[in-house]
Design an enzyme around this catalytic site. Structure first.
Site, PDB file in Angstrom:
ATOM      1  N   GLY A  41       0.790  -1.238   0.000  1.00 46.05           N
ATOM      2  CA  GLY A  41       0.000   0.000   0.000  1.00 46.05           C
ATOM      3  C   GLY A  41       0.815   1.277   0.000  1.00 46.05           C
ATOM      4  N   THR A  42       0.118   2.358   0.322  1.00 45.71           N
ATOM      5  CA  THR A  42       0.738   3.689   0.346  1.00 45.71           C
ATOM      6  C   THR A  42       1.901   3.705   1.325  1.00 45.71           C
ATOM      7  OG1 THR A  42      -1.427   4.676  -0.066  1.00 45.71           O
ATOM      8  CG2 THR A  42       0.259   6.137   0.827  1.00 45.71           C
ATOM      9  N   GLY A 181       1.303  22.879   5.166  1.00 49.62           N
ATOM     10  CA  GLY A 181       2.272  22.697   6.255  1.00 49.62           C
ATOM     11  C   GLY A 181       1.802  21.644   7.242  1.00 49.62           C
ATOM     12  N   GLU A 203       1.106  27.797   4.038  1.00 52.20           N
ATOM     13  CA  GLU A 203       0.069  27.130   4.849  1.00 52.20           C
ATOM     14  C   GLU A 203      -1.122  28.071   5.032  1.00 52.20           C
ATOM     15  OE1 GLU A 203      -0.716  24.081   6.412  1.00 52.20           O
ATOM     16  OE2 GLU A 203      -2.472  25.297   6.880  1.00 52.20           O
ATOM     17  N   ARG A 272      -5.575  14.125   1.467  1.00 52.38           N
ATOM     18  CA  ARG A 272      -5.770  12.936   0.649  1.00 52.38           C
ATOM     19  C   ARG A 272      -7.258  12.631   0.521  1.00 52.38           C
ATOM     20  NH1 ARG A 272      -1.224  10.088  -0.232  1.00 52.38           N
ATOM     21  NH2 ARG A 272      -2.297   8.088  -0.326  1.00 52.38           N
ATOM     22  N   HIS A 444      20.330   6.805  33.656  1.00 55.41           N
ATOM     23  CA  HIS A 444      21.080   8.030  33.377  1.00 55.41           C
ATOM     24  C   HIS A 444      22.373   7.691  32.638  1.00 55.41           C
ATOM     25  CE1 HIS A 444      22.703  12.036  33.955  1.00 55.41           C
ATOM     26  NE2 HIS A 444      23.843  11.482  34.383  1.00 55.41           N
TER      27      HIS A 444
HETATM   28  C1  LIG Z   1       4.207  10.787   2.121  1.00 60.76           C
HETATM   29  C2  LIG Z   1       3.482  10.015   3.191  1.00 60.76           C
HETATM   30  C3  LIG Z   1       4.136   9.713   4.366  1.00 60.76           C
HETATM   31  C4  LIG Z   1       3.474   9.006   5.361  1.00 60.76           C
HETATM   32  N1  LIG Z   1       4.149   8.709   6.500  1.00 60.76           N
HETATM   33  C5  LIG Z   1       3.524   8.020   7.489  1.00 60.76           C
HETATM   34  C6  LIG Z   1       4.206   7.658   8.681  1.00 60.76           C
HETATM   35  O1  LIG Z   1       5.387   7.953   8.853  1.00 60.76           O
HETATM   36  N2  LIG Z   1       3.542   6.955   9.623  1.00 60.76           N
HETATM   37  C7  LIG Z   1       2.222   6.615   9.468  1.00 60.76           C
HETATM   38  O2  LIG Z   1       1.656   5.984  10.361  1.00 60.76           O
HETATM   39  N3  LIG Z   1       1.552   6.938   8.343  1.00 60.76           N
HETATM   40  C8  LIG Z   1       2.160   7.618   7.352  1.00 60.76           C
HETATM   41  N4  LIG Z   1       1.488   7.913   6.196  1.00 60.76           N
HETATM   42  C9  LIG Z   1       0.075   7.508   6.070  1.00 60.76           C
HETATM   43  C10 LIG Z   1      -0.033   6.020   5.743  1.00 60.76           C
HETATM   44  O3  LIG Z   1       0.721   5.737   4.595  1.00 60.76           O
HETATM   45  C11 LIG Z   1      -1.488   5.655   5.522  1.00 60.76           C
HETATM   46  O4  LIG Z   1      -2.254   6.096   6.623  1.00 60.76           O
HETATM   47  C12 LIG Z   1      -1.641   4.155   5.379  1.00 60.76           C
HETATM   48  O5  LIG Z   1      -0.916   3.681   4.274  1.00 60.76           O
HETATM   49  C13 LIG Z   1      -3.107   3.800   5.200  1.00 60.76           C
HETATM   50  O6  LIG Z   1      -3.207   2.422   5.111  1.00 60.76           O
HETATM   51  P1  LIG Z   1      -4.434   1.728   4.366  1.00 60.76           P
HETATM   52  O7  LIG Z   1      -4.164   0.262   4.413  1.00 60.76           O
HETATM   53  O8  LIG Z   1      -5.697   2.229   4.933  1.00 60.76           O
HETATM   54  O9  LIG Z   1      -4.364   2.276   2.882  1.00 60.76           O
HETATM   55  P2  LIG Z   1      -3.200   2.206   1.799  1.00 60.76           P
HETATM   56  O10 LIG Z   1      -1.885   2.049   2.428  1.00 60.76           O
HETATM   57  O11 LIG Z   1      -3.418   3.365   0.903  1.00 60.76           O
HETATM   58  O12 LIG Z   1      -3.490   0.854   1.035  1.00 60.76           O
HETATM   59  C14 LIG Z   1      -4.625   0.710   0.236  1.00 60.76           C
HETATM   60  C15 LIG Z   1      -4.322  -0.321  -0.820  1.00 60.76           C
HETATM   61  O13 LIG Z   1      -5.522  -0.617  -1.523  1.00 60.76           O
HETATM   62  C16 LIG Z   1      -5.251  -0.738  -2.896  1.00 60.76           C
HETATM   63  N5  LIG Z   1      -6.512  -0.487  -3.609  1.00 60.76           N
HETATM   64  C17 LIG Z   1      -7.235   0.650  -3.663  1.00 60.76           C
HETATM   65  N6  LIG Z   1      -8.369   0.462  -4.356  1.00 60.76           N
HETATM   66  C18 LIG Z   1      -8.367  -0.840  -4.753  1.00 60.76           C
HETATM   67  C19 LIG Z   1      -9.273  -1.631  -5.486  1.00 60.76           C
HETATM   68  N7  LIG Z   1     -10.437  -1.155  -5.904  1.00 60.76           N
HETATM   69  N8  LIG Z   1      -8.925  -2.922  -5.731  1.00 60.76           N
HETATM   70  C20 LIG Z   1      -7.747  -3.436  -5.282  1.00 60.76           C
HETATM   71  N9  LIG Z   1      -6.868  -2.727  -4.566  1.00 60.76           N
HETATM   72  C21 LIG Z   1      -7.173  -1.447  -4.294  1.00 60.76           C
HETATM   73  C22 LIG Z   1      -4.200   0.331  -3.137  1.00 60.76           C
HETATM   74  O14 LIG Z   1      -3.479   0.052  -4.326  1.00 60.76           O
HETATM   75  C23 LIG Z   1      -3.348   0.180  -1.873  1.00 60.76           C
HETATM   76  O15 LIG Z   1      -2.334  -0.768  -2.050  1.00 60.76           O
HETATM   77  C24 LIG Z   1       2.131   8.589   5.172  1.00 60.76           C
HETATM   78  C25 LIG Z   1       1.483   8.877   3.968  1.00 60.76           C
HETATM   79  C26 LIG Z   1       2.149   9.571   2.992  1.00 60.76           C
HETATM   80  C27 LIG Z   1       1.433   9.860   1.703  1.00 60.76           C
END
Ligand SMILES: Cc1cc2nc3c(=O)[nH]c(=O)nc-3n(C[C@H](O)[C@H](O)[C@H](O)COP(=O)(O)OP(=O)(O)OC[C@H]3O[C@@H](n4cnc5c(N)ncnc54)[C@H](O)[C@@H]3O)c2cc1C
Length: 465
Positions: A41-42, A181, A203, A272, A444
């Protein structure tokens, strides 16, 4: 082709794959559908992991550059950006392999393709180059996550970047304008400023990191400005024009004055949007609000066999929140009677320099809820380990309830804040009082002593504070 499952999870981010692993361990026959070529994922491919790898490279670069202050002389410290990118990509790809392996070892069947609901018990997986497949499921979990939002007047392009695109930049920009920001914008500001980029942050709200404690946000802004980042708050971006390799970003300030800032790139980090369009929600009873799937405390939608978790519901956009919601939902559907998540105890971290971390309420939020609060603060200036590290800026601040000494919130800015947070966050989850931290011996010299000393201040037993 049709196949039957107890659970089909759509989306293999930290919400979906963790939920699938848990559900399978609980004995549910589980399938996981992912549209991207790799699992994770993301968080793994465009979020937490790649950004923190790049930020670690910036930390190392800064440390080496400043090493002369402690008598370590290093000449000509340079950044090989291509190599930094390789290091980042290697970590991502090795972790993705790990997730794939985990799914195999937990007997979760993975389907690559776009998953959509066809009624309350069917997921259709559309696959390229091969036939579609219909998965029949007793339960379905939506874990589809979110994607970067663009400005309505400036779609993402070669110069107007999303947080996905900026991770793949082939060069360190000479200049970068960051719109937003919040956590994502600030982490990129901290990253590129330390690699020599002239960074401007725009911001709309009165302060950066709007959800953080006001003093933490102020201290971070001060430190970023010392590193050369220009921060403008209460400004609204009205236009972006790209001419060749230059992006011109026009913003209006509170006095209605219009200014244009020119840079190599613009990063749009304004939030987002949940990826809930085109997934067939209308074929079920599940409801959405501004695109977010509506759920109850057990992550059930209005269609009780369909659950939704993570970035596609309206809870904080954090990987650990997605995972916790996924596990909760898996436990609930397996009849485990789980306790609901206490969203007041979510740890939030910003991996900037200095880092910021917090858990629980700010003093303002606590007072709004009717608490009589006590604020106690200990500055790293008085901590021996911080002095050794040369990182004396920042503080630990507790917000406690006067009546019972309940820890309502903790706010840290300074060295290793993101790791230090674990102790007070655990104390809050255990419903320990501030006295319990004050009465615990801390080794410490450690940075953890700053947590202890802030607790001593809260209990009127200050030593160095
Ligand atoms: C630049 C950045 C930095 C970040 N840093 C942090 C951090 O340091 N710590 C932290 O806790 N969070 C961080 N986050 C947030 C974190 O990445 C997200 O909150 C987290 O990934 C959400 O998880 P999720 O499983 O809900 O969704 P996602 O990780 O977005 O996963 C969703 C998955 O579903 C898939 N998908 C979507 N629609 C379909 C479909 N119809 N069929 C099949 N597959 C599909 C996508 O391809 C994706 O792989 C960051 C985000 C960004 C953008």
């Amino acid at each position: 082709m049709t196949q039957d499952y107890d659970l089909v999870v759509i989306g293999a981010g930290p919400g979906g794959y963790v939920a699938a692993a848990r559900a399978s361990s609980l004995g549910l026959k589980t399938a996981l559908v992912e549209k991207d070529p790799k699992l994770g994922g993301t968080c793994l491919h465009r979020g937490c992991i790649p950004t923190k790898a790049l930020l670690h490279a910036a930390d190392v670069f800064t440390e080496i550059k400043e090493a002369d202050q402690i008598g370590i002389l290093v000449k000509d410290v340079k950044v090989d950006w291509a190599q930094v990118q390789k290091y980042k990509n290697k970590i991502v790809s090795s972790n993705a392999g790990g997730v794939q392996h985990l799914m195999k070892s937990r007997n979760v069947e993975v389907f690559n393709g776009f998953g959509a609901l066809k009624g309350p018990n069917t997921v259709v997986v559309t696959r390229t180059g091969t036939e579609n497949v219909e998965l029949k499921a007793k339960k379905i979990m939506l874990a589809v996550g979110s994607a970067p939002r663009a400005l309505p007047f400036a779609p993402f392009s070669e110069r107007v970047l999303s947080s996905d695109q900026i991770l793949e930049l082939p060069e360190i920009p000479k200049s970068l304008t960051i719109i937003g920001g919040g956590v994502i914008g600030i982490e990129f500001a901290s990253l590129f400023a330390r690699f020599g980029t002239k960074v401007t942050v725009l911001e709309m709200l009165p302060k950066i990191l709007d959800t953080a404690d006001a003093d933490c946000s102020k201290e971070l802004a001060l430190q970023l400005e010392k590193q050369g980042v220009q921060i403008y708050t209460q400004v609204s971006v009205s236009d972006i024009k790209v001419k060749g390799s230059l992006a011109k970003c026009t913003y209006v300030d509170a006095a209605k004055k219009s200014t244009t800032v020119e840079s190599d790139y613009v990063l749009v980090a304004i939030g987002r949007a949940p990826l809930t369009a085109n997934i067939g929600l209308e074929s079920t009873q599940a409801k959405t609000e501004r695109g977010y799937v509506e759920v109850n405390q057990f992550m059930q939608t209005a269609q009780p066999n369909i659950y939704a978790i993570g970035d596609c519901i309206n809870t904080p956009w954090l990987a650990h929140v997605s995972s916790a919601e996924g596990v909760l939902a898996a436990n609930h559907m397996a009849g485990k009677n789980p306790a609901a998540i206490n969203y007041d105890h979510i740890p939030s971290c910003v991996y900037s320099d200095p880092p910021v971390a917090w858990c629980g309420l700010t003093a303002v939020e606590a007072e709004k809820r009717g608490y009589k609060v006590k604020i106690s603060r200990f500055d790293f200036m008085r901590n021996g380990k911080a002095a050794i590290l040369g990182k004396k800026r920042g503080f630990v601040k507790f917000v406690t309830d006067v009546q019972y000494g309940e820890i309502l919130g903790v706010h840290i800015v300074g060295p290793e804040a993101t790791d230090l947070l674990a102790e007070p966050a655990f104390a809050m989850q255990m419903e320990a009082t501030i006295d319990a931290i004050a009465n615990t011996m801390h080794a410490h010299p450690t940075l953890y002593e700053a947590i202890w000393e802030a607790a001593l201040v809260a209990t009127d037993r200050a030593i160095h504070g």
